[in-house]
Design a protein around this motif. Sequence first.
Motif, mmCIF file in Angstrom:
data_model
loop_
_atom_site.group_PDB
_atom_site.id
_atom_site.type_symbol
_atom_site.label_atom_id
_atom_site.label_comp_id
_atom_site.label_asym_id
_atom_site.label_seq_id
_atom_site.Cartn_x
_atom_site.Cartn_y
_atom_site.Cartn_z
ATOM 1 N N GLN A 137 40.360 41.148 29.801
ATOM 2 C CA GLN A 137 40.433 41.609 28.489
ATOM 3 C C GLN A 137 39.245 42.612 28.048
ATOM 4 O O GLN A 137 37.703 41.718 28.050
ATOM 5 N N CYS A 138 39.332 43.746 28.333
ATOM 6 C CA CYS A 138 38.059 44.906 28.375
ATOM 7 C C CYS A 138 37.616 44.784 26.303
ATOM 8 O O CYS A 138 39.365 45.029 25.445
ATOM 9 N N GLU A 151 32.066 47.934 28.244
ATOM 10 C CA GLU A 151 31.584 47.502 29.451
ATOM 11 C C GLU A 151 30.724 48.178 30.014
ATOM 12 O O GLU A 151 32.170 49.557 30.306
ATOM 13 N N CYS A 154 33.890 42.325 32.248
ATOM 14 C CA CYS A 154 35.218 41.970 31.278
ATOM 15 C C CYS A 154 35.504 40.770 31.393
ATOM 16 O O CYS A 154 34.897 39.773 32.804
ATOM 17 N N THR A 155 36.142 40.123 30.075
ATOM 18 C CA THR A 155 36.324 38.894 30.510
ATOM 19 C C THR A 155 37.876 38.817 31.507
ATOM 20 O O THR A 155 38.355 39.424 31.565
ATOM 21 N N SER A 156 37.794 37.924 32.694
ATOM 22 C CA SER A 156 39.277 37.899 33.139
ATOM 23 C C SER A 156 39.116 36.445 33.796
ATOM 24 O O SER A 156 38.106 35.129 33.045
ATOM 25 N N ASN A 157 39.968 35.557 34.441
ATOM 26 C CA ASN A 157 40.078 34.566 35.046
ATOM 27 C C ASN A 157 39.187 34.371 35.647
ATOM 28 O O ASN A 157 39.054 33.109 36.835
#
Length: 795
Positions: free
Chosen positions: A141-142, A146, A152-155
């Motif tokens: 999720q970007c 960025e 970016c947000t990720s697992n």
Amino acid sequence: GELDFLGKCYTTMLAAWSLPCCFTILLGLLELCRAQYEHLGYPHGYPQGYPEPEQEQYSAPELPPDTPRIQLRLAGDKRKHNEGRVEVFYDGEWGTVCDDDFSIHSAQVVCRELGYLEAVSWFPSSKYGKGEGRIWFDNVQCTGKEKTLALCTSNGIGVSDCKHTEDVGVVCSDKRIPGFKFINTMANNSLNIQVEDVRIRAILSSYRKRIPVTEGYVEVKDGGKWKQICDVEWTKHNSRVICGMFGFPTERKYNARVYKMFARRRKPSYWDYSVNCTGNEAHVSSCKLGHAVAAKANTTCGGGTPVVVSCVPGRAFSPTPMTGFRKAFRQEQTLVRLRGGAIVGEGRVEVLKNGEWGTICDDNWSLLSATVVCRELGFGSAKEALSGGRLGQGMGPVHMNEIECSGFEKSITECFFNKESLGCSHEEDAAVRCNVPAMGFQERLRLSGGRNPNEGRVEVLVERNGSQAWGTVCSDGWGTIEAMVVCRQLDLGFASNAFQETWYWPGEVSADPVVMSGVRCSGTEMSLSQCLHHGPHLTCPKGGGRNAAGVSCSETAPDLVLNPQIVEQTTYMEDRPMFMLQCAYEENCLSTTSSETPASSHRRLLRFSSQIHNNGQSDFRPKAERHSWVWHDCHSHYHSMEVFTHYDLLSLNGTKVAEGHKASFCLEDTECEEGIEKRYECANFGEQGITVGCWDTYRHDIDCQWIDITDIKPGDYIFQVVINPNYEVPESDYSNNFMKCRCRYDGHRIWMYSCHNGEAMVHQALVERLFYIRHSVLLHCSTTLLELKDHFTHK
């Protein structure tokens, strides 16, 4: 074929006309012909009349110390060089990105990290094929701001429950970020080339004067600065890729000694890396990064010199010193052709097999296969491999499917394809857009005064009194074919209208004077200056300014094609009483001898049905607006086009022996392909036209759907149909507007056979165009002679 015919006819005419007029007329004719071969410059910079766009400058990202160091590339089954499966290099291994939670914002981050200006779109579910190795990112999720995908947000990197069937892909814009600088932080030689721009810079004076530039230094723009490449690890495969990018099918040897002498005189500035291509890449961005160059202050490369390429242009693009490109585009005679494209080098791919042209199915259609087609036709590598009938649907058989090429084949017919695969329709016709050489044509023409960049008064840049000046084009005889050439030259697609008055588009007053008159194009020219036109002695009674020629352009156009099988299957002969043909007589659908036929007698009619398909990319609409349609009392219908089709019966030597015509009283959608709705019908003064994917059927029992053969003797003939014969409505391809059949008549019965579409016939409108040119040339000869007579008389 048409160009050869025009050239031969024109040459024959010139020879015939020059005989009685001796030396003076020869001089006049030479002056007129010389007008075709004007100097075509190649000025640099943005087109005149448009401001330079503001460009964002690149700044190297500053990342937090704990940011995972990754590098990206686009891989997989590409159809453009700037798209593909997103792959990530981390911890010494390439992997992919899962499509869960991925968005256009994430695609934006990927594209900008690769040096592209922005993202255009993204695709889930392994559209570009399944990758291998680890899936490094999942639930990405970007915000789009960025500096790297790793922020970016990720697992978490390497944490994923996805399979490679969920690999994500992106499409980036063609434009690169100005000032982009490639930084290889991981010493990874499996990266793709990422630079701001590439060019061939002519070094020798003899090549600097040529258009297009075919030989010179290969330079890359990195960090806003142009740099040469060290040739220590350079191969001919690299040269092949560079030449292909610039529109040339292949490379050749050059005089290395001259360039070594030049390099000693002027110290080069080298790029930090070498290049490693296999030779079948369509773009250098698909090549791998080579070893770092051990350079001292960027001025040496281990005893090497700057890379030079020398490219071989296709026959149609062969340059000449100073004068540049002299001739209209002429397709190489091969087993492959392009149809339906707006500009040279693009179109639906068609293959000749067993004497019949057919299409290629888009299953497995790739940039690699498309590049083989482009090089075969004398262009460079492919810019894009298009699928889904994007450039219109063809007719006839689908000859090839599931094509696989190595990239080094001389012809697409040499590539492997699945001969057993069936079931492809023309909705899956493959097409290409090829790289073509930069000819500088766009700099010599502009549209002025329009409401948008796609319309306006046509203005031409010419030499006047030793300087260059803009002027208008005389609108006498200005039509659709000429407008098509203008739109092609400006890379604006197809013509949608040709205007003979432009008072509503006021251009610059300084450009009002007419600088070009008598323009007549065959339709294959790449530049308006290649069309036949008057020389320095202009003739334009209406003048320029408000009466100058204008155009409007469109990205799409219709394409009408007649179904030859329907004609062949529905042909029959009828003897019809004259008293039942009064309406047809009023519409001139009978031969001239019918005026002497008593009402009790009959006329013998060759009747048939015609089914006209619109295989283009936009609806076919009559040129005239509804308010100008003419009501016909006899048939109780409106005429929206004066003539929609010509029906002719020819002798075997091409002489017309009988003719008919079909007024377009009712253009409507009789039937459509599955999933397409009818839009046009004639009832209740409805809108007229033919929707894309639909067809209009004129049944054999409709008045004027015939040829009057009452006066024809038994024998063998050629039956010919021409749709939109006066080019009244623009189409993407006029070559398929012809259909011809063999016809045998024994006085009692008639047979129609071997019906097929094609451009093998001489189009009557082109012949009429030649006679107009002849008249214009003779008129100018007469005028010139009178002027000379007056001159010498006064002296």
